[in-house]
Design a protein around this motif. Structure first.
Motif, short mmCIF file in Angstrom:
data_model
loop_
_atom_site.label_atom_id
_atom_site.label_comp_id
_atom_site.label_asym_id
_atom_site.label_seq_id
_atom_site.Cartn_x
_atom_site.Cartn_y
_atom_site.Cartn_z
N GLU A 1 93.99 -1.15 1.32
CA GLU A 1 95.29 -1.31 0.66
C GLU A 1 95.42 -0.22 -0.40
O GLU A 1 94.89 -0.34 -1.50
CB GLU A 1 95.37 -2.69 0.01
CG GLU A 1 96.75 -3.05 -0.52
CD GLU A 1 97.83 -3.04 0.56
OE1 GLU A 1 97.71 -3.82 1.52
OE2 GLU A 1 98.77 -2.21 0.46
N VAL B 1 96.58 2.05 -3.41
CA VAL B 1 97.35 1.98 -4.65
C VAL B 1 97.58 3.45 -5.04
O VAL B 1 96.64 4.14 -5.45
CB VAL B 1 96.58 1.24 -5.76
CG1 VAL B 1 97.39 1.22 -7.06
CG2 VAL B 1 96.21 -0.17 -5.31
N ARG C 1 107.06 6.87 -5.23
CA ARG C 1 107.92 5.87 -4.61
C ARG C 1 108.35 6.34 -3.21
O ARG C 1 108.36 5.57 -2.25
CB ARG C 1 109.15 5.61 -5.48
CG ARG C 1 110.03 4.51 -4.87
CD ARG C 1 111.33 4.24 -5.58
NE ARG C 1 111.17 3.94 -6.99
CZ ARG C 1 111.65 4.72 -7.97
NH1 ARG C 1 112.28 5.83 -7.68
NH2 ARG C 1 111.48 4.39 -9.23
N ALA D 1 105.47 5.93 -0.84
CA ALA D 1 105.24 4.50 -0.59
C ALA D 1 106.29 3.96 0.38
O ALA D 1 105.97 3.30 1.38
CB ALA D 1 105.25 3.73 -1.90
N GLU D 2 107.54 4.28 0.11
CA GLU D 2 108.61 3.75 0.97
C GLU D 2 108.53 4.30 2.38
O GLU D 2 108.74 3.59 3.35
CB GLU D 2 109.98 4.05 0.35
CG GLU D 2 110.26 3.08 -0.81
CD GLU D 2 111.51 3.45 -1.63
OE1 GLU D 2 112.17 4.45 -1.29
OE2 GLU D 2 111.78 2.73 -2.61
N GLY E 1 105.84 2.21 4.08
CA GLY E 1 105.83 0.75 3.93
C GLY E 1 104.75 0.26 2.99
O GLY E 1 104.21 -0.84 3.16
N LEU E 2 104.40 1.07 1.99
CA LEU E 2 103.40 0.65 1.00
C LEU E 2 104.11 0.10 -0.23
O LEU E 2 105.25 0.50 -0.53
CB LEU E 2 102.50 1.83 0.60
CG LEU E 2 101.71 2.46 1.76
CD1 LEU E 2 101.03 3.75 1.32
CD2 LEU E 2 100.68 1.47 2.31
N THR E 3 103.44 -0.79 -0.95
CA THR E 3 104.12 -1.46 -2.07
C THR E 3 103.50 -1.13 -3.42
O THR E 3 104.08 -1.39 -4.46
CB THR E 3 104.06 -2.99 -1.89
OG1 THR E 3 102.70 -3.36 -1.67
CG2 THR E 3 104.92 -3.44 -0.71
N GLU E 4 102.26 -0.59 -3.41
CA GLU E 4 101.54 -0.42 -4.69
C GLU E 4 101.50 1.04 -5.10
O GLU E 4 100.91 1.87 -4.40
CB GLU E 4 100.10 -0.95 -4.53
CG GLU E 4 100.01 -2.37 -4.02
CD GLU E 4 100.75 -3.35 -4.91
OE1 GLU E 4 100.50 -3.37 -6.13
OE2 GLU E 4 101.61 -4.08 -4.37
N TRP E 5 102.11 1.36 -6.24
CA TRP E 5 102.04 2.71 -6.77
C TRP E 5 102.31 2.67 -8.26
O TRP E 5 103.01 1.79 -8.75
CB TRP E 5 103.01 3.67 -6.07
CG TRP E 5 104.41 3.13 -6.00
CD1 TRP E 5 104.96 2.40 -5.00
CD2 TRP E 5 105.43 3.28 -6.99
NE1 TRP E 5 106.25 2.07 -5.29
CE2 TRP E 5 106.57 2.61 -6.51
CE3 TRP E 5 105.50 3.92 -8.23
CZ2 TRP E 5 107.75 2.55 -7.22
CZ3 TRP E 5 106.68 3.87 -8.95
CH2 TRP E 5 107.79 3.19 -8.44
N THR E 6 101.73 3.63 -8.99
CA THR E 6 101.91 3.66 -10.44
C THR E 6 101.56 5.04 -10.99
O THR E 6 100.78 5.78 -10.37
CB THR E 6 101.01 2.61 -11.14
OG1 THR E 6 101.13 2.76 -12.56
CG2 THR E 6 99.54 2.76 -10.78
#
Ligand SMILES: NC(=O)c1ccc[n+]([C@@H]2O[C@H](COP(=O)([O-])OP(=O)(O)OC[C@H]3O[C@@H](n4cnc5c(N)ncnc54)[C@H](O)[C@@H]3O)[C@@H](O)[C@H]2O)c1
Length: 392
Positions: free
Chosen positions: A47, A49, A59, A62-63, A66-71
């Motif tokens: 998974e 990040v 972003r 990620a989009e 289809g990934l949801t975790e980023w910072t």
């Protein structure tokens, strides 16, 4: 099928290596095949990040996948209890401090090479990682390329007899960036930003030579900057302060051989390719020779070696290239980066052996550092053992 998720921070994922090789071709490819099959019959599900400096770029990646975790907050990412591994493919100059943070946070480390900008930093990282009891690995992708796997097979099978010499030719023309954009990032050509072909390529040559042939015992190098002005990503001219070509001689102690193997490797971003592949190694031994590239490997056995006679008055009578035999694959080769990721993940979750660690990475940094010193001082340098390295 039961699956366990493993959180992996990917820092530098907007870069060339981070995005294409590590995210898309490795971790997302593992997900596409349903996760990594483990010995107990379950599957490991990476998974990612995503971590970086630009929220918008993270972003977007990620989009797209289809990934949801980023910072953009590395410390926050490292504090996540669901994250077990920190991976770094940032520019080299940013690596050491980020790896230190990850070690302090108790995460396992997997990282691009070179592991640090200098030897003391690289050794300190290995020491800190051991002291923290975490697992660590360094990308050594060339070892997993089909051509070098086949070369390794030849060496292990005793094909060469006594190995005499290795000649490596690496490089291609990297455009200056004025009338055609450069195909490599501009930081590669600025010494202050961690650039330079010695720092970039000698770590690769170190693990290739050490893992396939034996311990690298001495280096003599000439490094230079052939192209002093280049144009950056914004089209602005800049001074190329880092070396863009290195001509190295490496001596290798091979167990069971009384005399060292001499490896001579040219690395250059200022050559045009008249070869079959972007890197090729010719290995000559008493019983046979081989030429290995990224994908292909050809051999000529002693028994099929022609006997050319030097006579410049006559045109060449032999078609030398046609006298070599292709080494068959005999197995399926996956992407080299993915193959090494899978081994590292198995090392972390199943405790499988893994030798390509921060100590191996430090030995690569050491070769680069001593190579640059050899070039600067015009001397041959013997390579000492690293202080503090545990015996294996
Ligand atoms: N294993 C290999 O074959 C291989 C090949 C090329 C590069 N590398 C290594 O991978 C690393 C990345 O190389 P790359 O070619 O992907 O570079 P790149 O310039 O394409 O990517 C660099 C990444 O670092 C990030 N970064 C973080 N801090 C930065 C800063 N202060 N300035 C600029 N960028 C910053 C960028 O945003 C980007 O995500 C290098 O350490 C390089 O030595 C390895």
């Amino acid at each position: 099928m039961a699956r366990t998720t493993i959180g992996i921070v990917l820092n530098g994922v907007t870069g060339r290596m981070g995005y294409r090789q590590h995210l898309v071709r490795s971790l997302l490819a593992i997900r596409e095949q349903g996760g990594l099959p483990l010995r107990d019959g379950t599957r490991l599900w990476p998974e990612p990040v995503l971590v970086g400096r630009s929220e918008a770029k993270l972003r977007e990646i990620a989009e797209r996948h289809g990934l949801t975790e980023w910072t953009t907050d590395l410390t926050a990412a490292l504090a996540r209890p669901d994250v077990q591994i920190y991976f770094d493919s940032q520019v080299t100059a940013q690596r050491e401090k980020a790896l230190r943070l990850a070690i302090e946070a108790g995460k396992h480390i997997y990282t691009e090479k070179p592991t640090a900008e200098d030897l003391s930093g690289a050794v300190e990282l290995a020491r800190l990682a051991d002291a923290a009891g975490i697992k660590h690995g360094v990308v050594q992708d060339k070892l997993f390329l089909p051509g070098l796997r086949k070369l390794d097979r030849l060496v292990k099978g005793g094909f060469f007899g006594r190995i005499l010499s290795i000649r490596g030719e690496f490089g291609y023309w990297v455009f200056e960036g004025d009338w055609q954009p450069a195909q490599r990032p501009s930081w590669n050509y600025r010494a202050a930003d961690g650039g330079g072909i010695v720092v970039d390529m000698f770590p690769h040559w170190h693990y290739v030579l050490e893992q396939i042939f034996g311990q690298v015992s001495a280096v003599t190098a000439h490094a230079t900057t052939h192209i002093p002005t280049r144009w950056d990503e914004a089209g602005e001219p800049y001074d190329a302060t880092a070396d863009d070509a290195a001509y190295g001689i490496f001596e290798i102690n091979r167990p069971g051989q009384a005399t060292p193997i001499v490896a001579q490797i040219n690395s250059s971003w200022g050559v045009r390719v008249y070869r079959d592949e972007l890197v090729e190694f010719q290995v000559d031994g008493t019983e046979g020779s081989a030429v290995a590239g990224l994908r292909n490997c050809r051999i000529q056995h002693r028994a099929t070696t022609p006997k050319p006679v030097w006579n410049p008055d006559l045109p060449a009578t032999e078609d030398f290239r046609s006298q070599w035999q292709v080494v068959p694959d005999n197995e399926e080769f996956d992407n080299g980066f993915k193959a090494q990721w899978e081994l590292f993940l198995r090392h972390v979750v199943e405790d499988q052996p893994y030798t390509w660690d921060l100590w191996a990475g430090a030995r690569g940094v050491q070769l680069a550092e001593l190579g640059l010193r050899s070039a600067r001082d015009g001397v041959r340098i013997e390579i000492p053992e690293l202080s503090g390295e545990p015996t294996r």
